[in-house]
Design a protein around this motif. Structure first.
Motif, PDB file in Angstrom:
ATOM      1  N   GLU A 199      14.856  -4.542  -2.110  1.00 42.82           N
ATOM      2  CA  GLU A 199      14.885  -3.112  -2.415  1.00 42.82           C
ATOM      3  C   GLU A 199      14.774  -2.831  -3.909  1.00 42.82           C
ATOM      4  OE1 GLU A 199      18.490  -1.748  -0.652  1.00 42.82           O
ATOM      5  OE2 GLU A 199      17.713  -1.814   1.397  1.00 42.82           O
ATOM      6  N   GLY A 200      14.817  -3.889  -4.732  1.00 42.36           N
ATOM      7  CA  GLY A 200      14.768  -3.696  -6.176  1.00 42.36           C
ATOM      8  C   GLY A 200      13.669  -4.478  -6.868  1.00 42.36           C
ATOM      9  N   PRO A 201      13.997  -5.649  -7.442  1.00 41.08           N
ATOM     10  CA  PRO A 201      13.034  -6.409  -8.260  1.00 41.08           C
ATOM     11  C   PRO A 201      11.729  -6.756  -7.555  1.00 41.08           C
ATOM     12  CG  PRO A 201      15.250  -7.302  -8.525  1.00 41.08           C
ATOM     13  CD  PRO A 201      15.333  -6.287  -7.427  1.00 41.08           C
ATOM     14  N   PHE A 202      11.763  -7.036  -6.259  1.00 40.38           N
ATOM     15  CA  PHE A 202      10.548  -7.436  -5.545  1.00 40.38           C
ATOM     16  C   PHE A 202       9.514  -6.322  -5.492  1.00 40.38           C
ATOM     17  CE2 PHE A 202      12.466 -11.013  -2.676  1.00 40.38           C
ATOM     18  CZ  PHE A 202      12.700 -11.761  -3.821  1.00 40.38           C
ATOM     19  N   ARG A 203       9.927  -5.070  -5.767  1.00 39.43           N
ATOM     20  CA  ARG A 203       8.999  -3.940  -5.691  1.00 39.43           C
ATOM     21  C   ARG A 203       8.272  -3.697  -7.016  1.00 39.43           C
ATOM     22  NH1 ARG A 203       9.544  -1.493  -0.951  1.00 39.43           N
ATOM     23  NH2 ARG A 203       8.516   0.437  -1.559  1.00 39.43           N
ATOM     24  N   ASP A 204       8.456  -4.604  -7.970  1.00 43.00           N
ATOM     25  CA  ASP A 204       7.726  -4.551  -9.238  1.00 43.00           C
ATOM     26  C   ASP A 204       6.235  -4.710  -8.959  1.00 43.00           C
ATOM     27  OD1 ASP A 204       6.443  -5.505 -11.716  1.00 43.00           O
ATOM     28  OD2 ASP A 204       8.483  -5.587 -12.519  1.00 43.00           O
ATOM     29  N   LEU A 205       5.409  -3.819  -9.498  1.00 45.15           N
ATOM     30  CA  LEU A 205       3.974  -3.853  -9.226  1.00 45.15           C
ATOM     31  C   LEU A 205       3.306  -5.133  -9.721  1.00 45.15           C
ATOM     32  CD1 LEU A 205       2.641  -0.220  -9.828  1.00 45.15           C
ATOM     33  CD2 LEU A 205       2.865  -1.463  -7.677  1.00 45.15           C
ATOM     34  N   HIS A 234       0.811  -1.205   0.000  1.00 45.13           N
ATOM     35  CA  HIS A 234       0.000   0.000   0.000  1.00 45.13           C
ATOM     36  C   HIS A 234       0.850   1.264   0.000  1.00 45.13           C
ATOM     37  CE1 HIS A 234      -3.375  -2.669   0.662  1.00 45.13           C
ATOM     38  NE2 HIS A 234      -4.175  -1.636   0.469  1.00 45.13           N
ATOM     39  N   LEU A 235       2.021   1.217   0.645  1.00 45.00           N
ATOM     40  CA  LEU A 235       2.928   2.361   0.550  1.00 45.00           C
ATOM     41  C   LEU A 235       3.399   2.543  -0.890  1.00 45.00           C
ATOM     42  CD1 LEU A 235       5.136   1.900   3.749  1.00 45.00           C
ATOM     43  CD2 LEU A 235       3.450   3.695   3.342  1.00 45.00           C
ATOM     44  N   ARG A 236       3.762   1.441  -1.515  1.00 48.76           N
ATOM     45  CA  ARG A 236       4.233   1.472  -2.906  1.00 48.76           C
ATOM     46  C   ARG A 236       3.120   1.977  -3.824  1.00 48.76           C
ATOM     47  NH1 ARG A 236       5.560   1.798  -7.436  1.00 48.76           N
ATOM     48  NH2 ARG A 236       6.574   0.287  -8.804  1.00 48.76           N
ATOM     49  N   LEU A 237       1.885   1.484  -3.599  1.00 45.74           N
ATOM     50  CA  LEU A 237       0.766   1.855  -4.465  1.00 45.74           C
ATOM     51  C   LEU A 237       0.315   3.290  -4.230  1.00 45.74           C
ATOM     52  CD1 LEU A 237      -1.273  -1.442  -4.165  1.00 45.74           C
ATOM     53  CD2 LEU A 237      -0.162  -0.573  -6.220  1.00 45.74           C
ATOM     54  N   THR A 238       0.332   3.726  -2.972  1.00 40.03           N
ATOM     55  CA  THR A 238      -0.051   5.114  -2.679  1.00 40.03           C
ATOM     56  C   THR A 238       0.862   6.083  -3.418  1.00 40.03           C
ATOM     57  OG1 THR A 238      -0.879   4.494  -0.492  1.00 40.03           O
ATOM     58  CG2 THR A 238      -0.359   6.819  -0.849  1.00 40.03           C
ATOM     59  N   PRO A 279       6.636  -7.406  -1.199  1.00 39.00           N
ATOM     60  CA  PRO A 279       5.453  -6.540  -1.105  1.00 39.00           C
ATOM     61  C   PRO A 279       4.228  -7.216  -1.712  1.00 39.00           C
ATOM     62  CG  PRO A 279       7.350  -5.253  -1.790  1.00 39.00           C
ATOM     63  CD  PRO A 279       7.777  -6.702  -1.831  1.00 39.00           C
ATOM     64  N   GLY A 280       3.120  -7.117  -1.005  1.00 45.05           N
ATOM     65  CA  GLY A 280       1.890  -7.745  -1.471  1.00 45.05           C
ATOM     66  C   GLY A 280       1.522  -8.968  -0.671  1.00 45.05           C
ATOM     67  N   VAL A 281       2.485  -9.534   0.059  1.00 39.97           N
ATOM     68  CA  VAL A 281       2.200 -10.752   0.819  1.00 39.97           C
ATOM     69  C   VAL A 281       1.437 -10.422   2.099  1.00 39.97           C
ATOM     70  CG1 VAL A 281       3.222 -12.648   2.130  1.00 39.97           C
ATOM     71  CG2 VAL A 281       4.103 -12.088  -0.139  1.00 39.97           C
ATOM     72  N   SER A 282       1.961  -9.516   2.920  1.00 42.05           N
ATOM     73  CA  SER A 282       1.413  -9.113   4.215  1.00 42.05           C
ATOM     74  C   SER A 282       1.948 -10.001   5.320  1.00 42.05           C
ATOM     75  CB  SER A 282      -0.123  -9.143   4.235  1.00 42.05           C
ATOM     76  OG  SER A 282      -0.610  -9.036   5.560  1.00 42.05           O
ATOM     77  N   ARG A 283       2.644  -9.366   6.257  1.00 44.24           N
ATOM     78  CA  ARG A 283       3.210 -10.088   7.398  1.00 44.24           C
ATOM     79  C   ARG A 283       2.107 -10.746   8.220  1.00 44.24           C
ATOM     80  NH1 ARG A 283       8.019  -8.908   9.628  1.00 44.24           N
ATOM     81  NH2 ARG A 283       7.961  -6.855   8.640  1.00 44.24           N
ATOM     82  N   SER A 284       1.087  -9.958   8.591  1.00 44.07           N
ATOM     83  CA  SER A 284       0.017 -10.526   9.407  1.00 44.07           C
ATOM     84  C   SER A 284      -0.803 -11.542   8.617  1.00 44.07           C
ATOM     85  CB  SER A 284      -0.894  -9.417   9.951  1.00 44.07           C
ATOM     86  OG  SER A 284      -1.550  -8.738   8.898  1.00 44.07           O
ATOM     87  N   GLY A 285      -1.042 -11.253   7.342  1.00 50.29           N
ATOM     88  CA  GLY A 285      -1.821 -12.179   6.521  1.00 50.29           C
ATOM     89  C   GLY A 285      -1.140 -13.524   6.369  1.00 50.29           C
ATOM     90  N   ALA A 286       0.182 -13.493   6.117  1.00 50.52           N
ATOM     91  CA  ALA A 286       0.921 -14.739   5.922  1.00 50.52           C
ATOM     92  C   ALA A 286       1.016 -15.546   7.210  1.00 50.52           C
ATOM     93  CB  ALA A 286       2.326 -14.437   5.384  1.00 50.52           C
ATOM     94  N   THR A 287       1.348 -14.882   8.316  1.00 54.36           N
ATOM     95  CA  THR A 287       1.524 -15.620   9.565  1.00 54.36           C
ATOM     96  C   THR A 287       0.193 -16.096  10.142  1.00 54.36           C
ATOM     97  OG1 THR A 287       1.650 -13.480  10.697  1.00 54.36           O
ATOM     98  CG2 THR A 287       3.718 -14.578  10.227  1.00 54.36           C
ATOM     99  N   ILE A 317       4.585  -8.110  -9.484  1.00 57.45           N
ATOM    100  CA  ILE A 317       4.809  -9.074  -8.400  1.00 57.45           C
ATOM    101  C   ILE A 317       3.877  -8.751  -7.237  1.00 57.45           C
ATOM    102  CG2 ILE A 317       6.469  -9.885  -6.678  1.00 57.45           C
ATOM    103  CD1 ILE A 317       8.670  -9.488  -8.725  1.00 57.45           C
ATOM    104  N   THR A 318       3.759  -7.458  -6.919  1.00 61.25           N
ATOM    105  CA  THR A 318       2.872  -7.040  -5.833  1.00 61.25           C
ATOM    106  C   THR A 318       1.445  -7.487  -6.093  1.00 61.25           C
ATOM    107  OG1 THR A 318       4.243  -5.104  -5.331  1.00 61.25           O
ATOM    108  CG2 THR A 318       1.951  -5.057  -4.581  1.00 61.25           C
ATOM    109  N   ALA A 319       0.956  -7.252  -7.305  1.00 61.27           N
ATOM    110  CA  ALA A 319      -0.415  -7.623  -7.654  1.00 61.27           C
ATOM    111  C   ALA A 319      -0.619  -9.131  -7.561  1.00 61.27           C
ATOM    112  CB  ALA A 319      -0.741  -7.130  -9.059  1.00 61.27           C
ATOM    113  N   THR A 320       0.353  -9.879  -8.067  1.00 63.56           N
ATOM    114  CA  THR A 320       0.249 -11.345  -8.025  1.00 63.56           C
ATOM    115  C   THR A 320       0.193 -11.842  -6.587  1.00 63.56           C
ATOM    116  OG1 THR A 320       1.486 -11.529 -10.100  1.00 63.56           O
ATOM    117  CG2 THR A 320       1.344 -13.509  -8.719  1.00 63.56           C
TER     118      THR A 320
END
Length: 292
Positions: A110-116, A26-30, A176-184, A118-121
């Motif tokens: 800090e790089g490739p994982f911030r691709d939108l 959400h920070l990335r998307l905002t 990004p997109g996974v969610s710490r609370s959601g995953a755990t 990947i986030t959407a998926t």
């Protein structure tokens, strides 16, 4: 980064950190939707110190009990069998995966994982997993046809094996997109834990990882002299603390008897919208240069 940006991003961080929707996404998307520069992984890690401060205050009694019992267990063999002392060790064990992977995959985070894309998926895939875990928990709690309700596990049943699995689930939130609370939490539900138990351990487990990550980024940014715009970042951290505390209080009441499905549908819808906008060229999948 302007003060207005820091206010908005601090609110987003606090409002989404503890919900199963991914605060980093959400920070990335905002930033992307607003036409701002990507705040970057360092900004995320530092503002998370604010939300973890909210955890420390909200769960202060539990944390004090666990920490004191853990320290006693270092010198008193009789104290090692207490639940609180075991919880201290299990939080340490569960923090190992994200510590190892966080350092190993720092450049990717800090790089490739911030691709939108990947986030959407991740928003969609993990949303589906949360939905399945939620339905399994609901079936156990209410029972099914020709079957009585099933007793789910509490934190007293937490083992080293389960602690490590919780930790591996938490480590997935480095993307990004996974969610710490959601995953755990969903990992805990799949393992048969009650919603409240899974959420409580999820929040406790996040404390060492998030604080360590934040301190690392502070040290790194000070060393780089200028990586972070300190005034707005600290302001955002304070805002994240206030909004994060309110969300914890609400969320702990919500999960005791409510379904996660509203979050599931939100994640799936948001993921689809991102994919469509990226495909149409409205959004660039790659982060703009990080804000400074």
């Amino acid at each position: 980064m302007s003060w207005f940006e820091s206010l908005v991003l601090g609110l987003v961080q606090g409002l989404t950190e503890f919900l199963p929707v991914s605060s980093s996404a959400h920070l990335r998307l905002t930033a992307a939707f607003s036409g701002w520069k990507d705040p970057g992984a360092a900004f995320t890690a530092i503002t998370q110190i604010g939300t973890e401060a909210a955890v420390l205050i909200y769960f202060r009694k539990d944390i004090w009990r666990i920490v004191t019992a853990w320290f006693r267990s270092l010198f008193d063999k009789a104290a090692r069998g207490s639940h609180d002392a075991r919880m201290g060790w299990l939080v340490i064990v569960g923090s190992i995966p994200i510590g190892v992977l966080g350092l190993t995959l720092k450049d990717q985070i800090e790089g490739p994982f911030r691709d939108l894309r990947i986030t959407a998926t991740m928003l969609i895939v993990v949303g589906v997993l949360i939905g399945v875990a939620d339905r399994l928990a609901a079936r156990d709690e209410s029972g099914a046809r020709h079957r009585s309700p099933k007793q789910r596990k509490s934190l007293e049943n937490l083992s080293v094996r389960d602690g490590l699995i919780f930790g591996l689930c938490q480590a997935c939130a480095l993307i990004p997109g996974v969610s710490r609370s959601g995953a755990t939490i969903s990992g805990g539900l799949f393992m048969g834990y009650r919603r409240e138990a899974a959420a409580r351990y999820s929040f406790l487990l996040a404390i060492p990882a998030v604080l360590a990550s934040g301190v690392f980024e502070v040290k790194h940014s000070l060393g780089e002299s200028g990586d972070v715009s300190w005034g707005p970042t600290l302001f955002a951290t304070v805002i994240a603390f206030g909004s994060g505390y309110a969300v914890i209080a609400w969320f702990m009441k919500w999960i005791s008897n409510k379904s996660f499905m509203p979050f599931v549908w939100y994640r799936i819808a948001l993921g689809i919208v991102i994919i469509v906008l990226v495909s149409m060229g409205v959004l660039s999948p790659h982060a703009a240069e990080s804000a400074d």
